[in-house]
Design a protein around this motif. Structure first.
Motif, PDB file in Angstrom:
ATOM      1  N   UNK A  43      62.381  26.120  74.240  1.00  0.00           N
ATOM      2  CA  UNK A  43      62.491  27.455  73.223  1.00  0.00           C
ATOM      3  C   UNK A  43      61.180  27.828  73.618  1.00  0.00           C
ATOM      4  N   UNK A  44      61.295  29.575  72.945  1.00  0.00           N
ATOM      5  CA  UNK A  44      60.211  30.896  73.109  1.00  0.00           C
ATOM      6  C   UNK A  44      58.615  29.989  72.478  1.00  0.00           C
ATOM      7  N   UNK A  45      57.777  30.175  72.786  1.00  0.00           N
ATOM      8  CA  UNK A  45      56.680  30.524  72.069  1.00  0.00           C
ATOM      9  C   UNK A  45      56.654  31.214  70.893  1.00  0.00           C
ATOM     10  N   UNK A  46      56.207  30.750  69.802  1.00  0.00           N
ATOM     11  CA  UNK A  46      56.800  31.906  68.125  1.00  0.00           C
ATOM     12  C   UNK A  46      55.527  32.076  67.476  1.00  0.00           C
ATOM     13  N   UNK A  47      55.330  32.618  66.683  1.00  0.00           N
ATOM     14  CA  UNK A  47      54.270  33.589  66.157  1.00  0.00           C
ATOM     15  C   UNK A  47      54.376  31.804  64.023  1.00  0.00           C
ATOM     16  N   UNK A  48      53.421  31.721  63.878  1.00  0.00           N
ATOM     17  CA  UNK A  48      53.386  30.749  63.300  1.00  0.00           C
ATOM     18  C   UNK A  48      52.215  31.248  61.577  1.00  0.00           C
ATOM     19  N   UNK A  49      51.247  32.043  62.371  1.00  0.00           N
ATOM     20  CA  UNK A  49      50.375  32.683  60.999  1.00  0.00           C
ATOM     21  C   UNK A  49      48.685  33.335  62.329  1.00  0.00           C
ATOM     22  N   UNK A  50      48.508  33.945  61.349  1.00  0.00           N
ATOM     23  CA  UNK A  50      47.270  34.889  61.735  1.00  0.00           C
ATOM     24  C   UNK A  50      46.716  35.204  60.088  1.00  0.00           C
ATOM     25  N   UNK A  51      45.351  35.644  61.316  1.00  0.00           N
ATOM     26  CA  UNK A  51      44.058  35.961  59.697  1.00  0.00           C
ATOM     27  C   UNK A  51      43.205  37.390  60.732  1.00  0.00           C
ATOM     28  N   UNK A  52      42.907  37.685  59.702  1.00  0.00           N
ATOM     29  CA  UNK A  52      41.757  38.934  59.849  1.00  0.00           C
ATOM     30  C   UNK A  52      40.229  38.604  59.605  1.00  0.00           C
ATOM     31  N   UNK A  53      39.460  39.116  60.308  1.00  0.00           N
ATOM     32  CA  UNK A  53      38.412  38.998  60.545  1.00  0.00           C
ATOM     33  C   UNK A  53      37.783  38.636  59.051  1.00  0.00           C
ATOM     34  N   UNK A  54      38.253  39.638  58.405  1.00  0.00           N
ATOM     35  CA  UNK A  54      37.752  39.595  56.851  1.00  0.00           C
ATOM     36  C   UNK A  54      38.395  38.575  56.107  1.00  0.00           C
ATOM     37  N   UNK A  55      39.575  37.982  56.811  1.00  0.00           N
ATOM     38  CA  UNK A  55      40.155  36.803  55.894  1.00  0.00           C
ATOM     39  C   UNK A  55      40.669  37.624  54.876  1.00  0.00           C
ATOM     40  N   UNK A  56      40.418  38.896  54.422  1.00  0.00           N
ATOM     41  CA  UNK A  56      41.233  39.519  53.586  1.00  0.00           C
ATOM     42  C   UNK A  56      42.916  39.413  53.378  1.00  0.00           C
ATOM     43  N   UNK A  57      43.461  39.742  55.142  1.00  0.00           N
ATOM     44  CA  UNK A  57      44.573  39.429  55.409  1.00  0.00           C
ATOM     45  C   UNK A  57      44.722  38.661  56.733  1.00  0.00           C
ATOM     46  N   UNK A  58      46.431  38.136  56.030  1.00  0.00           N
ATOM     47  CA  UNK A  58      46.910  37.108  56.717  1.00  0.00           C
ATOM     48  C   UNK A  58      48.740  37.027  56.691  1.00  0.00           C
ATOM     49  N   UNK A  59      49.200  36.779  57.429  1.00  0.00           N
ATOM     50  CA  UNK A  59      50.390  36.599  57.662  1.00  0.00           C
ATOM     51  C   UNK A  59      51.611  35.732  58.105  1.00  0.00           C
ATOM     52  N   UNK A  60      52.254  35.603  57.386  1.00  0.00           N
ATOM     53  CA  UNK A  60      53.449  33.921  57.778  1.00  0.00           C
ATOM     54  C   UNK A  60      54.771  34.224  58.015  1.00  0.00           C
ATOM     55  N   UNK A  61      55.050  33.101  59.903  1.00  0.00           N
ATOM     56  CA  UNK A  61      56.291  33.092  59.355  1.00  0.00           C
ATOM     57  C   UNK A  61      57.551  32.270  58.627  1.00  0.00           C
ATOM     58  N   UNK A  62      58.795  33.299  58.312  1.00  0.00           N
ATOM     59  CA  UNK A  62      58.990  33.058  57.232  1.00  0.00           C
ATOM     60  C   UNK A  62      59.435  31.095  57.444  1.00  0.00           C
ATOM     61  N   UNK A  63      60.125  30.951  58.120  1.00  0.00           N
ATOM     62  CA  UNK A  63      59.536  28.838  58.034  1.00  0.00           C
ATOM     63  C   UNK A  63      58.333  28.667  57.817  1.00  0.00           C
ATOM     64  N   UNK A  64      57.549  29.070  57.418  1.00  0.00           N
ATOM     65  CA  UNK A  64      56.197  28.695  57.116  1.00  0.00           C
ATOM     66  C   UNK A  64      55.843  28.545  55.941  1.00  0.00           C
ATOM     67  N   UNK A  65      56.037  29.469  54.936  1.00  0.00           N
ATOM     68  CA  UNK A  65      55.439  30.701  54.460  1.00  0.00           C
ATOM     69  C   UNK A  65      55.680  29.580  53.048  1.00  0.00           C
ATOM     70  N   UNK A  66      54.320  29.155  51.777  1.00  0.00           N
ATOM     71  CA  UNK A  66      54.791  28.289  51.260  1.00  0.00           C
ATOM     72  C   UNK A  66      54.177  26.937  51.888  1.00  0.00           C
ATOM     73  N   UNK A  67      53.928  26.282  52.488  1.00  0.00           N
ATOM     74  CA  UNK A  67      53.893  25.299  53.251  1.00  0.00           C
ATOM     75  C   UNK A  67      52.491  25.007  54.160  1.00  0.00           C
ATOM     76  N   UNK A  68      52.426  26.101  55.031  1.00  0.00           N
ATOM     77  CA  UNK A  68      51.220  26.752  55.928  1.00  0.00           C
ATOM     78  C   UNK A  68      50.189  27.155  55.171  1.00  0.00           C
ATOM     79  N   UNK A  69      48.804  27.344  55.411  1.00  0.00           N
ATOM     80  CA  UNK A  69      48.147  28.161  54.904  1.00  0.00           C
ATOM     81  C   UNK A  69      46.468  27.846  56.678  1.00  0.00           C
ATOM     82  N   UNK A  70      46.695  29.576  56.591  1.00  0.00           N
ATOM     83  CA  UNK A  70      45.608  29.568  57.287  1.00  0.00           C
ATOM     84  C   UNK A  70      44.475  30.012  56.678  1.00  0.00           C
TER      85      UNK A  70
END
Length: 126
Positions: A43-70
């Motif tokens: 499979x292709x490499x896929x996005x999981x989660x990311x966080x800005x330097x401030x830590x105030x903004x994060x983003x998650x793939x739909x497949x891991x939302x609610x289960x993973x925390x960055x």
């Protein structure tokens, strides 16, 4: 050259938890945003989660939302990925990524990241 080093991968049963860590080695650079991607066999490499330097903004793939925390600790230049309720479909090589730039929105594509780790294997058994 900046290299990212991941740790914390391994084998876990479905429903279990793992925490991945990633920090730069070699020439230290102040990182802007940091993230995790994964790649399963064939499979292709896929996005999981990311966080800005401030830590105030994060983003998650739909497949891991609610289960993973960055999260990140800027004093250690380290990013973490807490993975709970793991499923067999989470099995993949997990890659840490980082960039020195500062962004207002969380980047979610591989092209946005300059520095990459070698990857750590996460295997979830059913």
């Amino acid at each position: 050259q900046v290299q990212l080093v991941e740790s914390g991968g391994g084998l876990v049963q479905a429903g279990g938890s793992l925490t991945l860590s990633c920090a730069p080695s070699g020439r230290t650079v102040s990182t802007g945003y940091m993230g995790w991607f994964r790649q399963a066999p064939g499979k292709e490499r896929e996005f999981v989660a990311a966080i800005l330097r401030s830590g105030l903004r994060t983003s998650y793939a739909d497949s891991v939302k609610g289960r993973f925390t960055i999260s990140r600790d800027n004093t250690k230049n380290t990013v973490y990925l807490q993975m709970n309720s793991l499923k067999p479909e989470d099995t993949a090589v997990y890659y840490c990524a980082a960039d020195y730039r500062v962004r207002a929105l969380v980047p979610v594509t591989t092209n946005d990241y300059t520095y990459w780790g070698q990857g750590t294997q996460v295997t979830v058994s059913s």
